[in-house]
Each structure stands twice: as C-alpha cells, then as structure tokens.
Design a protein around this motif. Structure first.
Motif, PDB file in Angstrom:
ATOM      1  N   CYS A  16       0.836  -1.208   0.000  1.00 43.98           N
ATOM      2  CA  CYS A  16       0.000   0.000   0.000  1.00 43.98           C
ATOM      3  C   CYS A  16       0.866   1.252   0.000  1.00 43.98           C
ATOM      4  CB  CYS A  16      -0.917   0.031   1.228  1.00 43.98           C
ATOM      5  SG  CYS A  16      -2.190  -1.234   1.150  1.00 43.98           S
ATOM      6  N   ILE A  17       1.952   1.220   0.830  1.00 50.24           N
ATOM      7  CA  ILE A  17       2.859   2.372   0.896  1.00 50.24           C
ATOM      8  C   ILE A  17       3.491   2.605  -0.467  1.00 50.24           C
ATOM      9  CG2 ILE A  17       5.080   3.193   1.835  1.00 50.24           C
ATOM     10  CD1 ILE A  17       4.211   1.864   4.509  1.00 50.24           C
ATOM     11  N   SER A  18       3.956   1.516  -1.100  1.00 43.53           N
ATOM     12  CA  SER A  18       4.626   1.683  -2.392  1.00 43.53           C
ATOM     13  C   SER A  18       3.667   2.242  -3.430  1.00 43.53           C
ATOM     14  CB  SER A  18       5.238   0.372  -2.883  1.00 43.53           C
ATOM     15  OG  SER A  18       4.230  -0.469  -3.401  1.00 43.53           O
ATOM     16  N   LEU A  19       2.402   1.823  -3.334  1.00 39.08           N
ATOM     17  CA  LEU A  19       1.402   2.351  -4.264  1.00 39.08           C
ATOM     18  C   LEU A  19       1.198   3.837  -4.049  1.00 39.08           C
ATOM     19  CD1 LEU A  19      -1.625  -0.106  -4.581  1.00 39.08           C
ATOM     20  CD2 LEU A  19       0.019   0.553  -6.334  1.00 39.08           C
ATOM     21  N   SER A  20       1.012   4.211  -2.760  1.00 39.57           N
ATOM     22  CA  SER A  20       0.696   5.610  -2.467  1.00 39.57           C
ATOM     23  C   SER A  20       1.914   6.510  -2.629  1.00 39.57           C
ATOM     24  CB  SER A  20       0.131   5.741  -1.056  1.00 39.57           C
ATOM     25  OG  SER A  20       1.134   5.399  -0.130  1.00 39.57           O
ATOM     26  N   ALA A  21       3.126   5.957  -2.386  1.00 45.21           N
ATOM     27  CA  ALA A  21       4.309   6.808  -2.421  1.00 45.21           C
ATOM     28  C   ALA A  21       4.892   6.937  -3.819  1.00 45.21           C
ATOM     29  CB  ALA A  21       5.369   6.265  -1.468  1.00 45.21           C
ATOM     30  N   ASN A  22       4.570   6.019  -4.717  1.00 42.27           N
ATOM     31  CA  ASN A  22       5.203   6.084  -6.029  1.00 42.27           C
ATOM     32  C   ASN A  22       4.215   6.296  -7.166  1.00 42.27           C
ATOM     33  OD1 ASN A  22       7.941   5.685  -5.194  1.00 42.27           O
ATOM     34  ND2 ASN A  22       7.345   3.631  -4.628  1.00 42.27           N
ATOM     35  N   ASP A  23       3.443   5.259  -7.488  1.00 42.45           N
ATOM     36  CA  ASP A  23       2.628   5.311  -8.692  1.00 42.45           C
ATOM     37  C   ASP A  23       1.614   6.443  -8.691  1.00 42.45           C
ATOM     38  OD1 ASP A  23       4.072   3.167  -9.394  1.00 42.45           O
ATOM     39  OD2 ASP A  23       2.578   1.687  -8.795  1.00 42.45           O
ATOM     40  N   GLY A  24       0.856   6.581  -7.589  1.00 41.58           N
ATOM     41  CA  GLY A  24      -0.189   7.602  -7.534  1.00 41.58           C
ATOM     42  C   GLY A  24       0.329   8.996  -7.785  1.00 41.58           C
ATOM     43  N   PRO A  25       1.208   9.497  -6.877  1.00 45.33           N
ATOM     44  CA  PRO A  25       1.715  10.857  -7.045  1.00 45.33           C
ATOM     45  C   PRO A  25       2.452  11.036  -8.364  1.00 45.33           C
ATOM     46  CG  PRO A  25       2.279  10.009  -4.885  1.00 45.33           C
ATOM     47  CD  PRO A  25       1.719   8.865  -5.660  1.00 45.33           C
ATOM     48  N   CYS A  26       3.188   9.997  -8.808  1.00 50.13           N
ATOM     49  CA  CYS A  26       3.956  10.100 -10.054  1.00 50.13           C
ATOM     50  C   CYS A  26       3.019  10.390 -11.220  1.00 50.13           C
ATOM     51  CB  CYS A  26       4.723   8.810 -10.315  1.00 50.13           C
ATOM     52  SG  CYS A  26       6.142   8.630  -9.221  1.00 50.13           S
ATOM     53  N   GLN A  27       1.946   9.636 -11.308  1.00 49.38           N
ATOM     54  CA  GLN A  27       0.996   9.832 -12.396  1.00 49.38           C
ATOM     55  C   GLN A  27       0.314  11.183 -12.291  1.00 49.38           C
ATOM     56  OE1 GLN A  27       0.903   8.084 -15.160  1.00 49.38           O
ATOM     57  NE2 GLN A  27       2.561   7.005 -14.149  1.00 49.38           N
ATOM     58  N   GLU A  28       0.024  11.594 -11.047  1.00 48.53           N
ATOM     59  CA  GLU A  28      -0.635  12.876 -10.812  1.00 48.53           C
ATOM     60  C   GLU A  28       0.268  14.023 -11.266  1.00 48.53           C
ATOM     61  OE1 GLU A  28      -2.031  13.074  -6.761  1.00 48.53           O
ATOM     62  OE2 GLU A  28      -2.733  15.137  -7.062  1.00 48.53           O
ATOM     63  N   ILE A  29       1.549  13.923 -10.936  1.00 54.28           N
ATOM     64  CA  ILE A  29       2.519  14.970 -11.309  1.00 54.28           C
ATOM     65  C   ILE A  29       2.639  15.068 -12.830  1.00 54.28           C
ATOM     66  CG2 ILE A  29       5.032  15.407 -11.342  1.00 54.28           C
ATOM     67  CD1 ILE A  29       5.012  14.541  -8.339  1.00 54.28           C
ATOM     68  N   LEU A  30       2.741  13.922 -13.483  1.00 55.13           N
ATOM     69  CA  LEU A  30       2.871  13.914 -14.948  1.00 55.13           C
ATOM     70  C   LEU A  30       1.625  14.534 -15.599  1.00 55.13           C
ATOM     71  CD1 LEU A  30       4.681  13.091 -17.294  1.00 55.13           C
ATOM     72  CD2 LEU A  30       3.651  10.821 -17.253  1.00 55.13           C
ATOM     73  N   LYS A  31       0.464  14.225 -15.014  1.00 52.94           N
ATOM     74  CA  LYS A  31      -0.806  14.759 -15.526  1.00 52.94           C
ATOM     75  C   LYS A  31      -0.843  16.283 -15.373  1.00 52.94           C
ATOM     76  CE  LYS A  31      -5.716  13.785 -15.046  1.00 52.94           C
ATOM     77  NZ  LYS A  31      -6.737  13.200 -14.162  1.00 52.94           N
ATOM     78  N   LEU A  32      -0.405  16.777 -14.211  1.00 54.11           N
ATOM     79  CA  LEU A  32      -0.377  18.226 -13.969  1.00 54.11           C
ATOM     80  C   LEU A  32       0.560  18.924 -14.951  1.00 54.11           C
ATOM     81  CD1 LEU A  32      -0.258  18.270 -10.054  1.00 54.11           C
ATOM     82  CD2 LEU A  32      -2.092  19.207 -11.470  1.00 54.11           C
ATOM     83  N   GLU A  33       1.718  18.305 -15.185  1.00 57.67           N
ATOM     84  CA  GLU A  33       2.695  18.885 -16.111  1.00 57.67           C
ATOM     85  C   GLU A  33       2.107  18.958 -17.523  1.00 57.67           C
ATOM     86  OE1 GLU A  33       5.654  19.963 -14.995  1.00 57.67           O
ATOM     87  OE2 GLU A  33       6.493  20.530 -16.934  1.00 57.67           O
ATOM     88  N   LYS A  34       1.432  17.876 -17.926  1.00 57.33           N
ATOM     89  CA  LYS A  34       0.828  17.846 -19.270  1.00 57.33           C
ATOM     90  C   LYS A  34      -0.261  18.909 -19.413  1.00 57.33           C
ATOM     91  CE  LYS A  34       1.722  13.065 -20.655  1.00 57.33           C
ATOM     92  NZ  LYS A  34       1.186  11.699 -20.706  1.00 57.33           N
ATOM     93  N   THR A  35      -1.045  19.077 -18.358  1.00 50.94           N
ATOM     94  CA  THR A  35      -2.110  20.090 -18.389  1.00 50.94           C
ATOM     95  C   THR A  35      -1.505  21.490 -18.555  1.00 50.94           C
ATOM     96  OG1 THR A  35      -3.420  18.677 -16.940  1.00 50.94           O
ATOM     97  CG2 THR A  35      -4.132  20.950 -17.124  1.00 50.94           C
TER      98      THR A  35
END
Lengths: 153, 153
Positions: A16-35
């Motif tokens: 759960c930690i690895s999911l919340s600490a890596n994949d989630g925020p990483c995808q969110e950051i990339l999405k924000l940058e693209k926007t």
C-alpha cells in the motif's frame, strides 16, 4: 500461524505504501505537467504560474541568474501571455522520482511546427512539493538541448 | 498538566524532526556537492561519479538526450579525467529543498581563470536521495547560463 499472518500484513502495508508513495503521485505529477504544457502550447502561461509554489525557483536559457519567488516568476512569464503558439509538443522519456511530499519529474521535450519539423528541443526538470494537499512546482529548470554555442569547462 | 506535558513533548518531537529533516541534510548535501566540485576543479570527474546513484539521470548541454544510469554516466564522464582544470569556481545563491530522504539543491556556478575572468556560467539542479544511509545524486541538470544561441519557443 500468527507470525505468518503478521508477515502477510507487513507485505500488504508495504504494498500500500509503495502504491501511495510512487505510482499515484507520479501519475498525478505527470498529468499536472501535461495540463500546464497543453495551456502553454496555446500561449497560456498561467498554467505554469498557477501550478507554481510561492517559493518557486526557476532557471531558463534567457535568464542571467536564477529567478526566485512566484511574484517574480509571474512578472517574468505574464507578459508572454498569448504571444506565442506551439503547433505540437512531445514529452520524451519522462522519469519521476517520488517520496511522499516531494516529486521530481525530468524529461526531454520537442516542439514541432505544422509541417512536422522540430522547432526546439528542451531538457526539463520539474520539482513538485505537496503543499496543503496540492502538488506545486517549487523548482523548475528548463534548458535547450545541445545549444549550438558551447564554452569550455 | 498531562495535556501540557504532552504538548511540550509534541513540540520537542517536531523540533527534532525539523532539525533532522531540514538543516542537517541540507548542509550535508551542500558539503557533498562542494567536495565533488573541488575534485572536478582539478579534472577529477570521479567525485561526481562516486556520488551518483545507480539510477542517475543526467542532462548537460553536450547531450542530445537525457543520459540514464551510472554505467552510462561513468562511460561519459570517465574519459574527461584530468583533461581540464578550473582555476576557481564560485557557487552563487545555493537553495536546498529537503524532505527526509530527498533533497534538491539548485545554484548558479561561475568558473574563473587565473586572471579572475569568468570562463563559464552554469545553472545547476542536483537531486539527492538517501540510499542505504548515504546521500547520492539521482538526477543532475547542468545548463549554460544564458547561452548565446537562442531559438524561439
């Protein structure tokens, strides 16, 4: 038996930690940058201004020295509003390092004209921090990929 | 009374965390960077190679695209060993963002010759991660400050 259950619980927590600490925020950051880049493409510089933190620091090839603070950043980018248009952009090799409330995104960026020719190539490093539950850019470094003018060390 | 003691304990813990999470690592990172730059000044490129993590990603103005991985980074910098010398360097406006096991250092760097003239100006972003108890560079972005060749957006 209890030991095994505890082990399974431990693995589950780590998962759960690895999911919340890596994949989630990483995808969110990339999405924000693209926007922000989508808005930038149309000359809307406010995508990046709105995404920046109060304490942003910023490098780009037009600056003699690092630019510090959102007010200065806004004063610098603001006048460019709707003064340019990019036909198409492409993010190459995005890589993200995440750690709870800090995230670092780096990538190459190519801009194209309507004939499909590359008009500029960029190296980009964007450092995000989660502030009051929202990811904001605290440091941004843009440079031209292999600019023609080269000095020695 | 118990509530007050708990409050004091909370403040003390937060104080300790802020000490360990900000000032300590920040100073440590700056010191590591200076040590690597001192070696670099004398053409010893291994200061930065040794400081890099296995998964380092790297931008500089000579590269057509981001360079990924310590093996490739070493193969790139290694041949420069003792091939250059910098008389004096100066770190300008170092700024560090720290968060537990991630740290971002950004600064301007000026290199000088023995006559005191600036030979090159750099923008630098160095991202450090604590790996197995040691700070390592996981991402490095070097660009020339205001290179003469400028393209449009």
């Amino acid at each position: 038996m209890k030991k095994n259950l505890f082990k399974i619980f431990q693995i589950f927590v780590l998962f759960c930690i690895s999911l919340s600490a890596n994949d989630g925020p990483c995808q969110e950051i990339l999405k924000l940058e693209k926007t922000a880049l989508d808005r930038w493409q149309n000359g809307d510089v406010y995508g990046f201004i709105e995404l920046s933190a109060e304490n942003i620091s910023y490098f780009d090839p037009s600056l003699e020295i690092r630019l510090d603070g959102k007010r200065v950043f806004k004063a610098y980018l603001g006048p460019l509003f709707k003064k340019f248009k990019i036909y198409r952009y492409e993010i190459l090799n995005p890589k993200i390092y995440c750690n709870g409330s800090l995230g670092v995104l780096c990538f190459n960026l190519h801009n194209y004209n309507k004939d499909g020719a590359v008009t500029s190539k960029w190296n980009s490093t964007e450092v995000y921090q989660k502030i009051d539950g929202k990811w904001k850019i605290i440091h941004s470094h843009w440079s031209k990929t292999k600019p023609k003018t080269e000095n020695k060390q």
